[in-house]
Design a protein around this motif. Structure first.
Motif, short mmCIF file in Angstrom:
data_model
loop_
_atom_site.label_atom_id
_atom_site.label_comp_id
_atom_site.label_asym_id
_atom_site.label_seq_id
_atom_site.Cartn_x
_atom_site.Cartn_y
_atom_site.Cartn_z
N PRO A 226 0.83 -1.21 0.00
CA PRO A 226 0.00 0.00 0.00
C PRO A 226 0.87 1.26 0.00
CG PRO A 226 -0.78 -1.58 1.63
CD PRO A 226 0.55 -2.08 1.14
N LEU A 227 0.37 2.30 -0.66
CA LEU A 227 1.12 3.56 -0.78
C LEU A 227 0.56 4.61 0.17
CD1 LEU A 227 3.14 5.49 -2.24
CD2 LEU A 227 1.27 5.98 -3.85
N TRP A 228 1.47 5.25 0.90
CA TRP A 228 1.15 6.44 1.69
C TRP A 228 1.95 7.57 1.07
CZ3 TRP A 228 1.68 6.39 7.78
CH2 TRP A 228 1.16 7.58 8.30
N ILE A 229 1.26 8.48 0.41
CA ILE A 229 1.94 9.54 -0.34
C ILE A 229 2.01 10.81 0.50
CG2 ILE A 229 -0.16 10.45 -1.45
CD1 ILE A 229 3.29 9.97 -3.15
N ALA A 230 3.12 11.50 0.42
CA ALA A 230 3.31 12.77 1.12
C ALA A 230 3.24 13.90 0.10
CB ALA A 230 4.65 12.79 1.83
N ARG A 231 2.27 14.78 0.26
CA ARG A 231 2.18 15.98 -0.59
C ARG A 231 1.29 17.00 0.11
NH1 ARG A 231 -0.61 18.08 -5.60
NH2 ARG A 231 1.00 19.24 -6.73
N TYR A 232 1.86 18.16 0.44
CA TYR A 232 1.12 19.20 1.16
C TYR A 232 0.50 20.16 0.17
CZ TYR A 232 4.11 17.34 4.88
OH TYR A 232 4.77 16.52 5.76
N ASN A 233 -0.59 19.72 -0.43
CA ASN A 233 -1.21 20.51 -1.48
C ASN A 233 -2.68 20.14 -1.60
OD1 ASN A 233 -1.44 22.20 -3.87
ND2 ASN A 233 0.77 21.95 -4.08
N THR A 234 -3.32 20.64 -2.64
CA THR A 234 -4.76 20.46 -2.78
C THR A 234 -5.16 19.04 -3.19
OG1 THR A 234 -4.61 21.26 -5.06
CG2 THR A 234 -5.13 22.88 -3.36
N SER A 235 -4.21 18.26 -3.69
CA SER A 235 -4.47 16.88 -4.09
C SER A 235 -3.19 16.07 -3.94
CB SER A 235 -4.96 16.83 -5.54
OG SER A 235 -3.89 17.08 -6.43
N PRO A 236 -3.26 14.74 -3.96
CA PRO A 236 -2.04 13.93 -3.86
C PRO A 236 -1.12 14.10 -5.06
CG PRO A 236 -3.99 12.64 -3.32
CD PRO A 236 -4.47 13.91 -3.90
N GLY A 237 -1.65 14.60 -6.19
CA GLY A 237 -0.82 14.81 -7.38
C GLY A 237 -0.47 13.51 -8.07
N THR A 238 0.51 13.56 -8.93
CA THR A 238 0.98 12.37 -9.65
C THR A 238 1.60 11.39 -8.68
OG1 THR A 238 1.40 13.70 -11.62
CG2 THR A 238 2.47 11.54 -11.50
N LEU A 239 1.21 10.14 -8.78
CA LEU A 239 1.73 9.11 -7.87
C LEU A 239 2.96 8.45 -8.47
CD1 LEU A 239 -1.62 7.42 -6.76
CD2 LEU A 239 -0.39 9.31 -5.66
N PRO A 240 3.78 7.82 -7.63
CA PRO A 240 4.92 7.07 -8.16
C PRO A 240 4.46 5.93 -9.07
CG PRO A 240 5.13 7.39 -5.79
CD PRO A 240 3.75 7.81 -6.15
N ALA A 241 5.35 5.47 -9.93
CA ALA A 241 5.04 4.40 -10.87
C ALA A 241 4.60 3.15 -10.12
CB ALA A 241 6.25 4.09 -11.74
N GLY A 242 3.63 2.44 -10.70
CA GLY A 242 3.18 1.17 -10.14
C GLY A 242 1.93 1.28 -9.30
N TRP A 243 1.62 2.48 -8.78
CA TRP A 243 0.44 2.66 -7.96
C TRP A 243 -0.63 3.44 -8.73
CZ3 TRP A 243 5.19 3.19 -5.14
CH2 TRP A 243 5.37 2.24 -4.13
N GLY A 244 -1.83 2.90 -8.79
CA GLY A 244 -2.93 3.59 -9.44
C GLY A 244 -3.69 4.49 -8.50
N TYR A 245 -3.51 4.31 -7.21
CA TYR A 245 -4.17 5.14 -6.19
C TYR A 245 -3.37 5.05 -4.91
CZ TYR A 245 -5.83 0.60 -4.59
OH TYR A 245 -5.89 -0.71 -4.16
N GLN A 246 -3.56 6.03 -4.04
CA GLN A 246 -2.90 6.00 -2.73
C GLN A 246 -3.85 5.41 -1.70
OE1 GLN A 246 -4.27 8.72 -3.96
NE2 GLN A 246 -5.49 9.61 -2.31
N THR A 247 -3.31 4.72 -0.74
CA THR A 247 -4.11 4.24 0.39
C THR A 247 -4.24 5.34 1.44
OG1 THR A 247 -3.48 1.95 0.01
CG2 THR A 247 -4.26 2.50 2.22
N MET A 248 -3.16 6.09 1.64
CA MET A 248 -3.16 7.19 2.59
C MET A 248 -2.45 8.39 1.98
SD MET A 248 -2.31 5.03 6.07
CE MET A 248 -1.47 3.71 5.22
N TRP A 249 -2.78 9.55 2.48
CA TRP A 249 -2.19 10.79 1.96
C TRP A 249 -1.89 11.72 3.13
CZ3 TRP A 249 -5.87 14.98 -0.41
CH2 TRP A 249 -5.13 16.14 -0.72
N GLN A 250 -0.61 12.02 3.33
CA GLN A 250 -0.23 13.03 4.32
C GLN A 250 -0.34 14.39 3.63
OE1 GLN A 250 3.92 13.79 5.46
NE2 GLN A 250 3.37 13.27 7.56
N TYR A 251 -1.32 15.18 4.04
CA TYR A 251 -1.63 16.39 3.28
C TYR A 251 -1.19 17.68 3.96
CZ TYR A 251 -5.70 17.02 6.40
OH TYR A 251 -6.51 17.20 7.50
#
Length: 277
Positions: A226-251
């Motif tokens: 599972p992916l937990w993406i870090a991005r302090y913005n209005t959306s998670p933005g482009t995700l790293p390769a291999g993941w179609g969606y994030q499970t968690m988002w540190q916003y």
């Protein structure tokens, strides 16, 4: 004569100052002293926290947009927060939490018990994370250290799988001196070992820009971890390769009560599903 006595006293003071300076210099260069702990401007070892490099490298935008999917609020904490007021967070709608357990193979969070057990005791689903330092030891070594110091998993319905926090090196070069292939190999070593010890695939916490720079934007983990993406913005933005969606988002790192706030990509029953495996 008075003048002679004054000169003697002056020379004595100068000599005393010289001795003091020599003593202080010896302290500064003595191994293991607090004075030699780290270079000015470099954080002390063990103080790394989730996303500490996000603003510096990726910037900070506005508040997150509402999405069509239900989002479940969470937080992540480390020794930086000390004793956390979990009741206040629960009453504000926070339903899950991750606590820093370890870093490298040399640090354990002294606030871990209060934070990890406190979130559990108010009803949250909780988990532990490990701040990786791939230049210190192997992925297998650090996975073992993590599991041995709070990063394990139990099928109690309230414990989330452990997290590998892999991001900018706060103590040196961004990629810890590893090539992209070397970094992918290190991450695989950690995640394979963690699964062998717990039966669970570790969550990977990272930022897209770091992942692109330091793994060559590897797609090797998207189908398992599972992916937990870090991005302090209005959306998670482009995700790293291999993941179609994030499970968690540190916003954000400036949220209420505890700075680091996160959104789980789903309703509370999906958080429960991840805990249950």
């Amino acid at each position: 004569m008075p003048v002679h006595r004054s000169g003697t006293a002056g020379r004595g003071r100068i000599a005393a100052v010289g001795i003091l300076l020599a003593f202080l210099t010896s302290l500064l260069t003595m191994p293991g002293t607090a004075f030699a702990a780290h270079k000015p401007g470099t954080p002390a070892r063990g103080t790394a926290t989730m996303g500490m490099g996000v603003i510096a490298h990726d910037g900070q935008g506005g508040a997150p947009h509402e999405t069509l999917a239900t989002q479940t609020e969470g937080v992540d904490v480390s020794n930086y927060q000390g004793n956390v007021n979990w009741t206040t967070l629960w009453n504000s709608g926070v339903r899950w939490a991750y606590t820093k357990a370890t870093e490298g193979n040399y640090y354990t969070n002294p606030s871990f018990a209060q934070q990890y057990n406190g979130s559990y005791n108010v009803g949250m689903i909780r988990g532990a994370y490990h701040f990786a330092t791939p230049n210190d030891s192997s992925g297998a070594n650090q996975a073992n250290y993590f599991v041995s110091h709070g990063g394990g998993w139990s099928r109690d319905g309230k414990t989330l799988p452990g997290v590998l926090d892999i991001e900018w090196n706060p103590y040196g070069s961004a990629c810890y001196g590893l090539s992209a292939a070397g970094m992918v190999s290190w991450i695989r070593d950690f995640t394979n070992t963690y699964k062998s010890l717990t039966g669970r695939d570790a969550v990977i916490y990272t930022a897209t820009s770091w992942w692109t720079q330091c793994t060559g934007n590897s797609g090797a983990f998207g189908s398992t971890n599972p992916l937990w993406i870090a991005r302090y913005n209005t959306s998670p933005g482009t995700l790293p390769a291999g993941w179609g969606y994030q499970t968690m988002w540190q916003y954000t790192s400036t949220g209420p009560t505890v700075g680091d706030h996160d959104k789980f990509n789903g309703a509370f029953d999906r958080v429960q599903a991840l805990a249950n495996g």
